[in-house]
Design a protein around this motif. Sequence first.
Motif, PDB file in Angstrom:
ATOM      1  N   MET A   1       0.834  -1.184   0.000  1.00  0.00           N
ATOM      2  CA  MET A   1       0.000   0.000   0.000  1.00  0.00           C
ATOM      3  C   MET A   1       0.873   1.239   0.000  1.00  0.00           C
ATOM      4  O   MET A   1       1.702   1.401   0.881  1.00  0.00           O
ATOM      5  CB  MET A   1      -0.862   0.017   1.250  1.00  0.00           C
ATOM      6  N   HIS A 120     -15.144   4.340   1.315  1.00  0.00           N
ATOM      7  CA  HIS A 120     -13.720   4.646   1.470  1.00  0.00           C
ATOM      8  C   HIS A 120     -13.111   5.136   0.152  1.00  0.00           C
ATOM      9  O   HIS A 120     -11.933   5.500   0.115  1.00  0.00           O
ATOM     10  CB  HIS A 120     -12.946   3.420   1.975  1.00  0.00           C
ATOM     11  N   VAL A 147     -13.322  -1.324   3.236  1.00  0.00           N
ATOM     12  CA  VAL A 147     -12.054  -1.889   3.676  1.00  0.00           C
ATOM     13  C   VAL A 147     -11.949  -1.649   5.180  1.00  0.00           C
ATOM     14  O   VAL A 147     -12.143  -0.527   5.658  1.00  0.00           O
ATOM     15  CB  VAL A 147     -10.877  -1.222   2.941  1.00  0.00           C
ATOM     16  N   ASN A 151      -7.179  -2.928   8.281  1.00  0.00           N
ATOM     17  CA  ASN A 151      -6.548  -3.354   7.025  1.00  0.00           C
ATOM     18  C   ASN A 151      -5.818  -2.181   6.367  1.00  0.00           C
ATOM     19  O   ASN A 151      -4.649  -2.284   5.993  1.00  0.00           O
ATOM     20  CB  ASN A 151      -7.634  -3.929   6.111  1.00  0.00           C
ATOM     21  N   SER A 152      -6.497  -1.047   6.236  1.00  0.00           N
ATOM     22  CA  SER A 152      -5.883   0.092   5.532  1.00  0.00           C
ATOM     23  C   SER A 152      -4.848   0.817   6.379  1.00  0.00           C
ATOM     24  O   SER A 152      -4.122   1.671   5.865  1.00  0.00           O
ATOM     25  CB  SER A 152      -6.966   1.072   5.052  1.00  0.00           C
ATOM     26  N   TYR A 177      -4.430   6.601  -0.110  1.00  0.00           N
ATOM     27  CA  TYR A 177      -3.449   5.576  -0.452  1.00  0.00           C
ATOM     28  C   TYR A 177      -3.856   4.886  -1.743  1.00  0.00           C
ATOM     29  O   TYR A 177      -5.003   4.958  -2.191  1.00  0.00           O
ATOM     30  CB  TYR A 177      -3.284   4.555   0.684  1.00  0.00           C
ATOM     31  N   ASP A 179      -3.327   1.028  -3.720  1.00  0.00           N
ATOM     32  CA  ASP A 179      -2.933  -0.366  -3.545  1.00  0.00           C
ATOM     33  C   ASP A 179      -2.921  -1.021  -4.926  1.00  0.00           C
ATOM     34  O   ASP A 179      -3.979  -1.252  -5.518  1.00  0.00           O
ATOM     35  CB  ASP A 179      -3.939  -1.058  -2.624  1.00  0.00           C
ATOM     36  N   SER A 192      -8.006   4.814  -2.607  1.00  0.00           N
ATOM     37  CA  SER A 192      -8.929   4.892  -1.481  1.00  0.00           C
ATOM     38  C   SER A 192      -8.436   5.895  -0.443  1.00  0.00           C
ATOM     39  O   SER A 192      -7.328   6.425  -0.532  1.00  0.00           O
ATOM     40  CB  SER A 192      -9.068   3.513  -0.816  1.00  0.00           C
ATOM     41  N   HIS A 194      -7.976   6.056   3.755  1.00  0.00           N
ATOM     42  CA  HIS A 194      -8.044   5.398   5.060  1.00  0.00           C
ATOM     43  C   HIS A 194      -8.834   6.273   6.019  1.00  0.00           C
ATOM     44  O   HIS A 194      -8.564   7.475   6.140  1.00  0.00           O
ATOM     45  CB  HIS A 194      -6.646   5.164   5.634  1.00  0.00           C
TER      46      HIS A 194
END
Length: 250
Positions: A1, A120, A147, A151-152, A177, A179, A192, A194
């Motif tokens: 990420m 998100h 998410v 996780n993020s 971020y 991914d 996305s 966070h």
Amino acid sequence: MAETPGVDDLRRAWDEQADRWIAWARRPGHDTYERWHRDAFLPILPGPGRLTVDLGCGEGRLTRYLRSAGHRVVGVDGSPRLVAAAHGADPSGPVLNADAAALPLGDGVADLVVAFMSLHDVDDLDGAVDEVARVLVPGGVLCVAVVHPLNSAGTFRSRAAGSEYVVEGSYLGGRRYADSIERAGLGMTFHSLHHPLQDYTRAFERNGLLVEALREPAVPDEAVRDDADRRWQRVPLFLHLRARLGEGTS
């Protein structure tokens, strides 16, 4: 990420990834959605009512499922290319190109809003939740999959099944971020934001949306393909929420 500061137009980022996402989402068995995620989400959904809004519908896979299950659905997405793909796959109902924070729908027109893996991915979370509350009838329901904030916020040290999971940087506070994933010949970059859990619940609280269900589904054994998947039986990939608009709130 990879964190990507200084860029805030998630609508544009997803439109640029549209063709990749369509290929990714429509390859059978390729994505978690078809392998297990949708079916883990469905138990928190109420049955069909007068109108369901699929907020952030993407290429329309959940919209199509909901229509097949008897829902009268309006799909909404910020990407013109994804809206065109959703309409092309199922022209039987409306799919609108719009900002989640400025929905082209009247007040109190829906009894269900579904935001499956989309909140998100919007630039203005608070504005989007404000709009959800506006279009819901009193007593209407918002069902969300995102998410998981854990996780993020972090990462595994390795792909081993028992790998240590580490939160890097700050869990609190929003940040953008990206991914990037390559799998079975397909590549996709997920753009996305966070958010800690409180960002979602505060937006709900401000609008009189009362959380009545919270789930952190584990990847089921039948969906595990390798040790990298098995790691996610210890740490949640996704978060599911169901919130109801209070009577007298709208």
